[in-house]
Design a protein around this motif. Structure first.
Motif, mmCIF file in Angstrom:
data_model
loop_
_atom_site.group_PDB
_atom_site.id
_atom_site.type_symbol
_atom_site.label_atom_id
_atom_site.label_comp_id
_atom_site.label_asym_id
_atom_site.label_seq_id
_atom_site.Cartn_x
_atom_site.Cartn_y
_atom_site.Cartn_z
ATOM 1 N N THR A 39 57.601 30.551 44.169
ATOM 2 C CA THR A 39 56.748 29.328 44.145
ATOM 3 C C THR A 39 55.754 29.566 45.338
ATOM 4 O O THR A 39 54.623 29.174 45.101
ATOM 5 C CB THR A 39 57.856 28.175 44.878
ATOM 6 O OG1 THR A 39 58.726 28.144 43.556
ATOM 7 C CG2 THR A 39 56.892 27.086 44.675
ATOM 8 N N LEU A 40 56.249 30.250 46.437
ATOM 9 C CA LEU A 40 54.945 30.528 47.209
ATOM 10 C C LEU A 40 53.945 31.543 46.876
ATOM 11 O O LEU A 40 52.813 31.077 47.034
ATOM 12 C CB LEU A 40 55.364 31.072 48.665
ATOM 13 C CG LEU A 40 56.358 30.006 49.397
ATOM 14 C CD1 LEU A 40 57.168 30.784 50.572
ATOM 15 C CD2 LEU A 40 55.476 28.932 49.890
ATOM 16 N N LEU A 41 54.428 32.414 46.351
ATOM 17 C CA LEU A 41 53.537 33.413 45.557
ATOM 18 C C LEU A 41 52.553 32.868 44.225
ATOM 19 O O LEU A 41 51.281 32.932 44.273
ATOM 20 C CB LEU A 41 54.291 34.643 44.801
ATOM 21 C CG LEU A 41 53.441 35.909 44.420
ATOM 22 C CD1 LEU A 41 52.533 36.417 45.236
ATOM 23 C CD2 LEU A 41 54.341 36.792 43.487
ATOM 24 N N VAL A 42 53.222 31.858 43.643
ATOM 25 C CA VAL A 42 52.257 31.431 42.583
ATOM 26 C C VAL A 42 51.206 30.356 43.187
ATOM 27 O O VAL A 42 50.228 30.360 42.825
ATOM 28 C CB VAL A 42 53.000 30.507 41.798
ATOM 29 C CG1 VAL A 42 52.438 29.640 40.578
ATOM 30 C CG2 VAL A 42 54.107 31.377 40.702
ATOM 31 N N ALA A 43 51.719 29.548 44.189
ATOM 32 C CA ALA A 43 50.924 28.710 44.895
ATOM 33 C C ALA A 43 49.694 29.528 45.544
ATOM 34 O O ALA A 43 48.668 29.198 45.653
ATOM 35 C CB ALA A 43 51.435 27.733 46.013
ATOM 36 N N VAL A 48 43.893 31.287 45.775
ATOM 37 C CA VAL A 48 43.017 32.340 45.917
ATOM 38 C C VAL A 48 42.160 32.455 44.877
ATOM 39 O O VAL A 48 40.865 32.781 45.082
ATOM 40 C CB VAL A 48 43.915 33.353 46.419
ATOM 41 C CG1 VAL A 48 42.771 34.739 46.701
ATOM 42 C CG2 VAL A 48 44.227 33.317 47.973
ATOM 43 N N PHE A 49 42.575 32.254 43.807
ATOM 44 C CA PHE A 49 41.911 32.466 42.369
ATOM 45 C C PHE A 49 40.490 31.817 42.281
ATOM 46 O O PHE A 49 39.660 32.617 41.996
ATOM 47 C CB PHE A 49 42.587 32.241 41.220
ATOM 48 C CG PHE A 49 42.043 32.501 40.067
ATOM 49 C CD1 PHE A 49 42.143 33.783 39.593
ATOM 50 C CD2 PHE A 49 41.256 31.534 39.142
ATOM 51 C CE1 PHE A 49 41.633 34.167 38.330
ATOM 52 C CE2 PHE A 49 40.705 31.891 38.078
ATOM 53 C CZ PHE A 49 40.901 33.171 37.558
ATOM 54 N N LEU A 55 33.634 34.900 44.208
ATOM 55 C CA LEU A 55 32.772 36.203 44.564
ATOM 56 C C LEU A 55 32.834 37.345 43.473
ATOM 57 O O LEU A 55 31.770 38.021 43.593
ATOM 58 C CB LEU A 55 34.213 36.804 45.574
ATOM 59 C CG LEU A 55 34.034 37.926 46.206
ATOM 60 C CD1 LEU A 55 32.549 38.177 46.890
ATOM 61 C CD2 LEU A 55 35.179 38.698 47.161
ATOM 62 N N LEU A 56 33.520 37.267 42.538
ATOM 63 C CA LEU A 56 33.340 38.218 41.407
ATOM 64 C C LEU A 56 32.127 37.770 40.488
ATOM 65 O O LEU A 56 31.562 38.803 40.222
ATOM 66 C CB LEU A 56 34.634 38.429 40.612
ATOM 67 C CG LEU A 56 35.944 38.995 41.320
ATOM 68 C CD1 LEU A 56 36.897 39.037 40.286
ATOM 69 C CD2 LEU A 56 35.504 40.409 41.569
#
Length: 298
Positions: A39-43, A48-49, A55-56
């Motif tokens: 859950t923390l990784l998905v959040a 960040v996306f 930036l990209l």
């Protein structure tokens, strides 16, 4: 019986009815731990996306600006255009001037107001605090027209001073309440010791209390800076002429009804975020302490 007692005495976890060791209180099962970390990784990815995508996009040529490719012929042309063929540097300087003066004045006014209300009792104190609170209840859209007329009568339209005064009316009431709560947590005995040493009230505030209020000042300064740095509505209404715009108003010139320069807008967004990030890095070690300390008393 003796075996169970010896197991307990040796520090082993007591066995459950199924023969498995009981899990210590507060520990998580492997499945629960995996779910939490997932859950923390998905959040984190979701947070960040958008920043990564901007930036990209700033590194893509104009013809690929709205493409879904992460990297497509990377180039710094958008940054070159921004710095050489637009008024970005003028916008940047205008924003630094407005945000810097707003931050310094906002912190000073909010700190002195919060200290006065925290330490002294004077006629009209409660109405003053209620007035500061009520001013935060009005939507920004309602205040644009009366403030525009007021600034016009004072000759402050299209002037940085007009924006500074406007942003102070937004930042100071909230910051004064916050500083008042923070000063309430500082023992009044420190003020008394200052008076014993011959300091006047302002000397006590400046030399004894203010150094102890660094966390609160960091929160106040950060709020005042962000208020002035990223505000759009007042900056767009009060400032005209590309050379007089702030960064928030200047960004709108890249995407209009007839043209869309997403590459330049993305590059500008990246550069705009850098001062705010730097300010946050300098203030972050005081932010949590300041917010929690100011919330302990009303």
């Amino acid at each position: 019986m003796s075996g169970a007692a010896s197991a307990t005495a040796s520090g082993a976890a007591p066995a459950t009815a199924s023969g498995r060791a009981a899990r210590p209180r507060g520990s998580r099962s492997p499945l629960a731990s995996f779910g939490l970390h997932a859950t923390l990784l998905v959040a984190s990815v979701i947070a960040v996306f958008p920043v990564l995508w901007i930036l990209l996009t700033s590194l893509k040529p104009a013809k690929y600006a709205i493409s879904t490719d992460f990297v497509k012929e990377p180039t710094l042309a958008n940054y070159s255009y921004l710095l050489e063929s637009s008024h970005f540097l003028s916008w940047f300087w205008n924003s630094v001037l407005v945000a810097g003066v707003t931050t310094v004045l906002g912190v000073f006014i909010a700190a002195t107001t919060g200290y006065a209300v925290s330490r002294f009792r004077f006629p009209g104190m409660k109405p003053l605090m209620w007035t500061l609170l009520i001013t935060q209840m009005f939507p920004m859209a309602i205040l644009i027209v009366p403030l525009y007329n007021l600034m016009g009568e004072l000759g402050l339209l299209n002037q940085p001073l007009g924006l500074i005064i406007t942003y102070l009316t937004i930042a100071v009431p909230f910051c004064a309440w916050m500083m008042k709560g923070f000063f309430d947590t500082i023992p009044i005995e420190i003020d008394e010791s200052g008076r014993v040493d011959g300091l006047n009230p302002f000397g006590t505030f400046w030399r004894l209390i203010l150094p102890l209020a660094k966390p609160g000042l960091a929160v106040t300064g950060f709020y005042a800076f962000i208020t002035a740095w990223g505000e759009v509505a007042y900056a767009s209404a009060f400032m005209v002429g590309e050379e007089n715009l702030t960064l928030a108003g200047g960004l709108q010139t890249f995407v209009t009804q007839y043209t869309s320069n997403w590459g330049a807008m993305s590059a500008a967004s990246v550069l705009i975020a850098i001062p705010a990030a730097v300010f946050f890095l300098f203030a972050q070690r005081h932010l949590v302490a300041g917010m929690t300390a100011g919330a302990t008393k009303g």
